[in-house]
Design a protein around this motif. Structure first.
Motif, PDB file in Angstrom:
ATOM      1  N   ASN A  82     157.378  28.566 121.546  1.00  0.00           N
ATOM      2  CA  ASN A  82     156.403  29.332 120.773  1.00  0.00           C
ATOM      3  C   ASN A  82     156.873  29.668 119.352  1.00  0.00           C
ATOM      4  OD1 ASN A  82     153.808  30.510 120.751  1.00  0.00           O
ATOM      5  ND2 ASN A  82     154.774  32.541 120.754  1.00  0.00           N
ATOM      6  N   CYS A  83     157.064  28.622 118.563  1.00  0.00           N
ATOM      7  CA  CYS A  83     157.407  28.787 117.149  1.00  0.00           C
ATOM      8  C   CYS A  83     156.670  27.694 116.410  1.00  0.00           C
ATOM      9  CB  CYS A  83     158.918  28.641 116.956  1.00  0.00           C
ATOM     10  SG  CYS A  83     159.408  28.553 115.222  1.00  0.00           S
ATOM     11  N   PHE A  84     156.100  28.003 115.242  1.00  0.00           N
ATOM     12  CA  PHE A  84     155.327  26.992 114.521  1.00  0.00           C
ATOM     13  C   PHE A  84     156.181  25.794 114.120  1.00  0.00           C
ATOM     14  CE2 PHE A  84     152.979  25.121 110.976  1.00  0.00           C
ATOM     15  CZ  PHE A  84     151.757  24.958 111.598  1.00  0.00           C
ATOM     16  N   GLY A  85     157.490  25.990 114.012  1.00  0.00           N
ATOM     17  CA  GLY A  85     158.375  24.894 113.610  1.00  0.00           C
ATOM     18  C   GLY A  85     158.730  23.926 114.730  1.00  0.00           C
ATOM     19  N   ASP A  86     158.273  24.200 115.947  1.00  0.00           N
ATOM     20  CA  ASP A  86     158.529  23.323 117.093  1.00  0.00           C
ATOM     21  C   ASP A  86     160.015  22.967 117.253  1.00  0.00           C
ATOM     22  OD1 ASP A  86     155.812  23.362 117.630  1.00  0.00           O
ATOM     23  OD2 ASP A  86     155.399  21.409 116.753  1.00  0.00           O
ATOM     24  N   PRO A  87     160.903  23.956 117.251  1.00  0.00           N
ATOM     25  CA  PRO A  87     162.340  23.643 117.345  1.00  0.00           C
ATOM     26  C   PRO A  87     162.703  23.029 118.691  1.00  0.00           C
ATOM     27  CG  PRO A  87     161.965  26.005 117.599  1.00  0.00           C
ATOM     28  CD  PRO A  87     160.650  25.407 117.188  1.00  0.00           C
ATOM     29  N   GLY A  88     163.398  21.904 118.639  1.00  0.00           N
ATOM     30  CA  GLY A  88     163.908  21.284 119.856  1.00  0.00           C
ATOM     31  C   GLY A  88     162.859  20.625 120.727  1.00  0.00           C
ATOM     32  N   GLU A  94     162.657  15.346 126.537  1.00  0.00           N
ATOM     33  CA  GLU A  94     163.553  14.421 127.238  1.00  0.00           C
ATOM     34  C   GLU A  94     164.099  15.037 128.526  1.00  0.00           C
ATOM     35  OE1 GLU A  94     165.506  11.719 123.627  1.00  0.00           O
ATOM     36  OE2 GLU A  94     166.590  13.444 124.410  1.00  0.00           O
ATOM     37  N   ILE A  95     164.507  16.305 128.449  1.00  0.00           N
ATOM     38  CA  ILE A  95     165.184  16.878 129.627  1.00  0.00           C
ATOM     39  C   ILE A  95     164.200  17.403 130.678  1.00  0.00           C
ATOM     40  CG2 ILE A  95     167.350  17.464 128.451  1.00  0.00           C
ATOM     41  CD1 ILE A  95     166.389  20.369 128.343  1.00  0.00           C
ATOM     42  N   ALA A  96     162.934  17.592 130.304  1.00  0.00           N
ATOM     43  CA  ALA A  96     161.963  18.132 131.268  1.00  0.00           C
ATOM     44  C   ALA A  96     161.001  17.054 131.741  1.00  0.00           C
ATOM     45  CB  ALA A  96     161.177  19.265 130.619  1.00  0.00           C
ATOM     46  N   LYS A  97     160.573  17.213 132.990  1.00  0.00           N
ATOM     47  CA  LYS A  97     159.470  16.379 133.471  1.00  0.00           C
ATOM     48  C   LYS A  97     158.147  17.090 133.259  1.00  0.00           C
ATOM     49  CE  LYS A  97     161.530  13.295 136.823  1.00  0.00           C
ATOM     50  NZ  LYS A  97     161.946  13.141 138.230  1.00  0.00           N
ATOM     51  N   ILE A  98     158.152  18.423 133.364  1.00  0.00           N
ATOM     52  CA  ILE A  98     156.918  19.171 133.126  1.00  0.00           C
ATOM     53  C   ILE A  98     156.568  19.098 131.637  1.00  0.00           C
ATOM     54  CG2 ILE A  98     157.248  20.752 135.056  1.00  0.00           C
ATOM     55  CD1 ILE A  98     158.237  22.863 133.033  1.00  0.00           C
ATOM     56  N   PRO A  99     155.289  19.230 131.300  1.00  0.00           N
ATOM     57  CA  PRO A  99     154.895  19.137 129.886  1.00  0.00           C
ATOM     58  C   PRO A  99     155.542  20.231 129.050  1.00  0.00           C
ATOM     59  CG  PRO A  99     152.946  19.366 131.302  1.00  0.00           C
ATOM     60  CD  PRO A  99     154.137  19.410 132.194  1.00  0.00           C
ATOM     61  N   VAL A 100     156.056  19.840 127.891  1.00  0.00           N
ATOM     62  CA  VAL A 100     156.591  20.794 126.920  1.00  0.00           C
ATOM     63  C   VAL A 100     155.662  20.765 125.712  1.00  0.00           C
ATOM     64  CG1 VAL A 100     158.559  21.509 125.544  1.00  0.00           C
ATOM     65  CG2 VAL A 100     158.922  20.261 127.698  1.00  0.00           C
ATOM     66  N   VAL A 101     155.127  21.933 125.365  1.00  0.00           N
ATOM     67  CA  VAL A 101     154.147  22.018 124.291  1.00  0.00           C
ATOM     68  C   VAL A 101     154.737  22.823 123.144  1.00  0.00           C
ATOM     69  CG1 VAL A 101     151.828  22.811 123.673  1.00  0.00           C
ATOM     70  CG2 VAL A 101     152.265  21.895 125.964  1.00  0.00           C
ATOM     71  N   GLY A 102     154.591  22.296 121.922  1.00  0.00           N
ATOM     72  CA  GLY A 102     155.022  23.033 120.733  1.00  0.00           C
ATOM     73  C   GLY A 102     153.821  23.692 120.089  1.00  0.00           C
ATOM     74  N   ALA A 103     153.984  24.963 119.700  1.00  0.00           N
ATOM     75  CA  ALA A 103     152.854  25.684 119.127  1.00  0.00           C
ATOM     76  C   ALA A 103     152.379  25.042 117.827  1.00  0.00           C
ATOM     77  CB  ALA A 103     153.255  27.138 118.881  1.00  0.00           C
TER      78      ALA A 103
END
Lengths: 254, 254, 254, 254, 254, 254
Positions: A82-88, A94-103
């Motif tokens: 939850n950062c507008f800069g989408d850090p990491g 890569e490390i997660a199978k579940i969806p990772v969403v950048g704000a």
């Protein structure tokens, strides 16, 4: 459905921060949340207190990745950075199978669907190179028409909310009139505090990054999708010294 | 002139690794080094043993930044992050006043001056998204014509040097004939071991990233230049928990 | 190492011009030159007295190519075409095996490594289409943020050096503040006269094209590289009437 | 209306060449010419016998510019530089007030109007970098889908016309099927000899560069237009040593 | 040669409108027309009275297509859709074998040949998204430097011609000075009424879309060309309920 | 929440078609639908029986717009144009205040978030220019890596479902292996019939356009957003002859 929102910052009194953040989300974005979605919050056990430059981002990422791994272990259905800069963001995928969403990415995609000339209103000039990096990586260069900063550091927002509201409106108006913007994206998740007010005061759609991320996470989960493992292949085992997460990573997807 | 080359990996026997690396540079690239340039080497006190995906990069960056800070404290004139993926390059340029050179960017700039259709030959498919990210960030999309992987992980290179040489030549040849490449960039600093041999066996220029970085660092120092502080503004003070470097950063440029 | 710098203009008193030019380079750029690099200078036996439009360029190129051929015959290790417009660069690279470096391309590459939004400050409006042509050919459109002219023709620079310095600084400052530039490139080799002064008076890096070309030529020679013969294939023999160079070209690479 | 077509090559027996060229145009393109358009022809008094690389182009341009100046003095209404590589086009537009049309640019504009994926079939590989340069300068990168060479030098075309016709058809067919081309541009004015035959043998439109240039010149003249003097400003007076044309240029537009 | 110009609007008194339009074309553009070209005119039997937004366009297109089918049945050699927005252009090219020319595309191609930074001066802000759509579809984004509106709806032009002339000149001048334009395109076929006057009052070429379309249609016909059937494949038979044209289309190309 | 899905085709037995479509959506996509979302369906009262070229699109659009107006009058919260070609999307957004979602755009945005190299698998070659048009208008050119057609017209899909499934899988596999795709988008809403099966049989995410549109419509409604009225300004009143919709439009937003 379980969604974990990671506030990618360190806070001395983490529990309090998480609680305030939860209240803020419910107050400002509650109207759009759904009863079967269970949102939980966390912040980092270490790292910077705000993310406003590349260095801050790099200092936060290892601890963000820890939270992502933890979320997956907790059987969360999706995790939001939850950062507008989408850090990491890409490493997390890569490390997660579940969806990772950048704000940041979530809000820009929603904005690109609502109009064609998107303006971002953010905190300080220093963060702009980081935002420009993301716009370029998401191939949105020709859609983002301008980035304007209100010159308030993240940690000052809370202290002068009325002033911040005024300058966001002023810069948004300038973006509409001078830069031809037809959609405004709030370029800092710290602006969610003002989200409801801002929505009603501008003649173009206003996109809140946290809300965009929550809805995109929900959608992805309900559709049974996740990031492509061809773009974000599974991390292979090798010795990686230095973080708790590294020691634990082996066997995660085993 | 003092130049520090940081090999952005952790190695169990760091001293030996640094020594072998120094010998390799002198053997393969010595012909191009200059007497008044004093090159020193270091690797990381922790981090991954090689960088082949976004996760590896993020796990290495905090320790890379430590080395960059150390290099500046040692009064080095420039510092090179010696990995084709340029991990942490932009954050390093924020925290350092001395020029920070990435081997990847250096080699791509040199290549873009020697020809117009650049092919990169790298180690494994997994690293390609990271390389594509950089190409896009450096605005070189229309110049890089293809990325080809020899499917050898970094840590295997040394064990099968002859085979690696063969496949690099084979993929380079394919890049020239099928993709129309007019310059080949070695897309892994681990290929420096074969640098001299490869130079003579292809009909187009071959660019070694380590050598490109050394020469670009030299040039920048001799010209009294460094990265623009408008693009990479100085890092401001704030609490950042978690790394030795963070504690020490305050006062660095004081 | 032998490097020939060709000033691609005709001057009535060529010897004097060459001498003055040599003094200028040593005075302004000497701090960055290396003892083992022997730089010699020449200007053209005919052609225009300055290059400020496409026509000037075409009128100079045949005589530039003569100098390039001569440099190779003299066993120079590299040759520099010392005009920001890079007249005849690609043709020169076809006829020469030694590296041919253009001052314009060299400075733009260096600039793209120091920042991300490059502004060029040049002499007159008339020369801008020529500069824009090069930017496009070098695929740097998305990096160059503006071209500003001080409205002083090349041949007037020397007569009003103080005024020229003032307007360069003024336009550079405008480029930084209004166009967001983070690097300034001096868009005329005639500005080298002011190089040292300008370096110290702006808050962003300033790139001198002649110095960039010298250092890039050095680097290319030390690395044993040259332009790709796939992009710049050797010129084949055929009847070409009209220049001394044409008559002599046959057998050059024999 | 008077249109001068300049064949930008030197020929030992210029009169014969011009005559043959005139017959060819009338035979192959006569069907499209108009009675009130008076076309005259010339070739160069010196220069290369064909244009197949950057060097050829530079060796031809001074003599091309002479012909352009002459055409304007003869009160021609427009002048065509009849080579697919458009040698000297921009300089010619600077020195002339009458419209100067390049066969390459004309054919590519017509092609972009007839379809969306344009393939160019040209003579030899060596000429491709020159064609790619023009495509980029005309901002047509995203429209030209491929450049294919039949591997016949210009001066060989006439000797093996049947073979040339076969390979042009073969490469065009490949461009349609493999590259998805929907329009074919003949990438050499030497192919006009086969123009009528080729028109009827392919399933997509075939654009002849000479015919495209004639029709575009006509249109420009009838509409009373010419190149923008803001993009191609008038050449200013200064000393330019070395060509007859230079001596004569002063006063041309007086 | 027979060319049909379709004014893609409905007019209550169609005959009068067609007649006035014919007079206007002859008066303003007659100087450029050729004796063997027979131009006829039509407007729509239904649809909107002007095209100023996407909705207007969609409401006009079915009736435009009817006129295109009719033109082909009448053995016209080419048909022009005479609106700067090019409504229905691609569908028309599918159903017709004869060339279909859009006034917008024609004028932009001519403009791109006369200069490099094209400005469009059009009627109202509302029409700009439609024009931007076309610029993008024609891959001319990097050539069109600005679109300026005089804020006069199409149906008002005739009522205040002097005022319209003034504002067109004012906006054109601003485009030249502020946006760096080197060519002006009249972004509405309603401006043809002022075409001759505007031509003489600006320092850069002015392109009239109707005239550009007529000349491009002529050229295409004389060269025996038409749109590529690979890009615009013939429409296959299937049931399509709702328009006269649909019932009649079967067998058209039989 | 009320969402209307418009199948933009005419069907002789409309009621039956709507019913079958409803069953299909529930069977294939039901797993992702939410209890508080009430989806209703309609098809067109006239128009083509499928959309496979620009002409089909233009013949459908007036009737699509009717359905959009009707949906808004029925107090629907959002309306989906359920064809991958997004026929009439921009005009519909002008006439409606409620969000109008195109299945094509929705699926491409979702895909761009899941990976970086998107391949579209569609029905027939004829429809590809229409899809390419949309990709360009959505600024997704650099993300879509290929469009592959299974060569089955829309109206044939139902008759040979097993075969269609096989060829979709075959082309998707080819897109992954040969074109480097990391996400597959089903490029026809007719493929929804096979949606569940396809999801499980490929190694990369598969995006169904209808499902993407439903979820994006839901999200937009819940967030209280709609298309920007600066990009899609309200349609002004004027006479527009020829469609029921036109007569009724006045006063719609009154």
């Amino acid at each position: 459905m379980l969604i974990k929102i990671v506030a990618p910052i360190y806070s001395e009194d983490g529990n309090l921060t998480v609680k305030k953040f939860e209240e803020e989300i419910n107050r400002e974005l509650g109207f759009a949340l759904q009863p079967d979605v269970n949102i939980s919050f966390s912040c980092l056990r270490a790292g910077p207190t705000s993310i406003e430059c590349f260095f801050d981002e790099k200092a936060a990422v290892p601890y963000i990745l820890e939270e992502v791994v933890r979320a997956e272990k907790e059987n969360q259905d999706a995790v939001i950075i939850n950062c507008f800069g989408d850090p990491g963001l890409w490493a997390a995928r890569e490390i997660a199978k579940i969806p990772v969403v950048g704000a940041g990415q979530a809000s820009l995609l929603i904005a690109s669907f609502l109009g064609e000339k998107v303006a971002i209103v953010t905190v300080v000039d220093k963060v702009c190179p980081l935002i420009r990096r993301n716009i370029r990586l998401y191939h949105l260069d020709s859609i983002v028409t301008s980035i304007r900063a209100v010159q308030i550091p993240v940690l000052e927002i809370e202290k002068k909310l009325d002033y911040v509201e005024d300058v966001i409106l002023k810069e948004s108006q300038a973006a509409i009139e001078k830069d031809g913007a037809d959609v405004i994206v709030l370029g800092c998740t710290g602006f969610t505090k003002l989200s409801r007010k801002l929505y009603t005061k501008l003649s173009v759609p206003v996109v809140d990054p946290t809300l965009a991320a929550i809805k995109l996470a929900e959608m992805t989960v309900r559709r049974g999708l996740s990031q492509s493992k061809r773009k974000y292949p599974e991390v292979c085992e090798k010795e990686r010294r230095g973080f708790t997460i590294l020691a634990n990573l082996t066997g995660l997807h085993g």
